[in-house]
Scaffold this active site. Structure first.
Site, mmCIF file in Angstrom:
data_model
loop_
_atom_site.group_PDB
_atom_site.id
_atom_site.type_symbol
_atom_site.label_atom_id
_atom_site.label_comp_id
_atom_site.label_asym_id
_atom_site.label_seq_id
_atom_site.Cartn_x
_atom_site.Cartn_y
_atom_site.Cartn_z
ATOM 1 N N HIS A 232 -1.568 -6.764 6.140
ATOM 2 C CA HIS A 232 -0.326 -6.237 6.717
ATOM 3 C C HIS A 232 0.081 -7.065 7.941
ATOM 4 O O HIS A 232 1.252 -7.414 8.110
ATOM 5 C CB HIS A 232 -0.507 -4.781 7.165
ATOM 6 N N LYS B 287 0.441 13.334 0.280
ATOM 7 C CA LYS B 287 -0.857 12.631 0.315
ATOM 8 C C LYS B 287 -1.684 13.158 1.479
ATOM 9 O O LYS B 287 -1.129 13.635 2.466
ATOM 10 C CB LYS B 287 -0.621 11.134 0.552
ATOM 11 N N ARG C 270 1.018 -9.062 -3.263
ATOM 12 C CA ARG C 270 -0.331 -9.631 -3.300
ATOM 13 C C ARG C 270 -0.618 -10.316 -4.626
ATOM 14 O O ARG C 270 -1.220 -11.358 -4.686
ATOM 15 C CB ARG C 270 -1.373 -8.524 -3.077
ATOM 16 N N SER D 166 -5.645 -1.135 1.732
ATOM 17 C CA SER D 166 -6.170 -0.102 2.645
ATOM 18 C C SER D 166 -7.208 0.746 1.924
ATOM 19 O O SER D 166 -8.226 1.126 2.513
ATOM 20 C CB SER D 166 -5.037 0.802 3.133
HETATM 21 O O1 PNS Z 1 1.974 1.202 1.615
HETATM 22 P P1 PNS Z 1 2.592 1.853 0.420
HETATM 23 O O2 PNS Z 1 2.031 3.241 0.207
HETATM 24 O O3 PNS Z 1 2.499 0.996 -0.810
HETATM 25 O O4 PNS Z 1 4.164 2.010 0.765
HETATM 26 C C1 PNS Z 1 5.055 2.607 -0.133
HETATM 27 C C2 PNS Z 1 6.406 2.898 0.547
HETATM 28 C C3 PNS Z 1 6.223 3.709 1.810
HETATM 29 C C4 PNS Z 1 7.081 1.611 0.893
HETATM 30 C C5 PNS Z 1 7.263 3.677 -0.501
HETATM 31 O O5 PNS Z 1 6.517 4.729 -1.021
HETATM 32 C C6 PNS Z 1 8.549 4.233 0.087
HETATM 33 O O6 PNS Z 1 9.464 3.506 0.417
HETATM 34 N N1 PNS Z 1 8.606 5.577 0.233
HETATM 35 C C7 PNS Z 1 9.747 6.276 0.748
HETATM 36 C C8 PNS Z 1 10.382 7.154 -0.318
HETATM 37 C C9 PNS Z 1 11.534 6.487 -1.026
HETATM 38 O O7 PNS Z 1 12.435 5.963 -0.407
HETATM 39 N N2 PNS Z 1 11.508 6.542 -2.379
HETATM 40 C C10 PNS Z 1 12.581 6.094 -3.248
HETATM 41 C C11 PNS Z 1 12.731 4.609 -3.396
HETATM 42 S S1 PNS Z 1 11.344 3.744 -3.915
#
Ligand code: PNS
Length: 159
Positions: free
Chosen positions: A17, A41, A90, A127
Site C-alpha cells: 500500500h 466485515k 498486484r 493484508s
Molecule cells: O482494500 P479493499 O478491501 O480491496 O478495498 C475495496 C474498496 C474499499 C476499494 C471497495 O470495496 C469500495 O470501494 N467500497 C465502497 C463501496 C462502493 O462504492 N461500492 C460500489 C462500487 S464498487
C-alpha cells in the site's frame, strides 16, 4: 490541481500500500487515502487504528491525507471534489474485480480509475496474508512498516 483518492480496507496497511501511496503522491497534487468503514466485515483493527497506522506511515508526505468513509466511494469522490481513483494491481487475479469496480464507479459518477502496477516484490502481499503470518508469530518485518509490525504483535498478544 488534481486530487486523487486511494481507497481500501487497509486492515492493516502494508508496504505494498505504501508503495502505491508514495508513487501516487508524485503523480497527483493531493492524495487522500480513504479507509472503508465496512460494518459487514469484522476487521482486526478498528477504523481509528487503521487511520492512525496510515498517518504514521505517511507523516513525511505533505500532499497525502488520511480519511475514512462509509457507503459508496463515488459519494466520497463527489463530496471531496476528487478527480481520480487510484488502485493498485498486484496480479491478473486482481484485474477482474477491479475492472468491475472501476466500471461500476464510472457508471455511477463518470469518475476515472487509474491503475498502478504494484512493485513485483509486493505482488504476493495482502493484508490477509500479513495477518495470518503475524497471528502465528511469523516474520512480517519485510512486509509492513515497523510500527504496523508492533501493532500486529500487540493485537495478537491481547487475544
Ligand atoms: O482494500 P479493499 O478491501 O480491496 O478495498 C475495496 C474498496 C474499499 C476499494 C471497495 O470495496 C469500495 O470501494 N467500497 C465502497 C463501496 C462502493 O462504492 N461500492 C460500489 C462500487 S464498487
Amino acid at each position: 490541481m488534481t486530487k486523487a483518492v486511494y481507497p481500501g480496507s487497509f486492515d492493516p496497511m502494508t508496504n505494498g500500500h505504501l508503495d502505491i501511496i508514495k508513487r501516487s503522491a508524485k503523480l497527483f497534487d493531493e492524495v487522500i487515502v480513504a479507509v472503508l468503514i465496512n460494518s459487514a466485515k469484522s476487521p482486526l483493527f478498528c477504523v481509528e487504528e487503521r487511520v492512525t497506522l496510515l498517518r504514521e506511515a505517511t507523516k513525511e508526505l505533505d500532499n497525502v491525507k488520511i480519511d475514512s468513509f462509509e457507503g459508496l466511494l463515488v459519494d466520497f469522490v463527489e463530496g471531496n471534489s476528487v478527480d481520480v481513483i487510484v488502485k493498485g494491481l498486484r496480479a491478473v487475479s486482481d484485474f477482474e474485480s477491479e475492472l468491475q469496480m472501476a466500471a461500476m464507479n464510472r457508471k455511477l459518477n463518470e469518475v476515472e480509475t487509474v491503475f498502478m502496477m504494484t512493485e513485483t516484490e509486493y505482488s504476493y502481499l495482502s493484508s490477509s496474508l500479513v495477518k495470518e503470518v503475524s497471528r502465528f508469530d511469523g516474520d512480517v518485518s519485510q512486509l509492513v512498516p515497523p510500527h504496523v509490525e508492533k501493532a500486529l504483535k500487540t493485537k495478537y498478544s491481547e487475544g
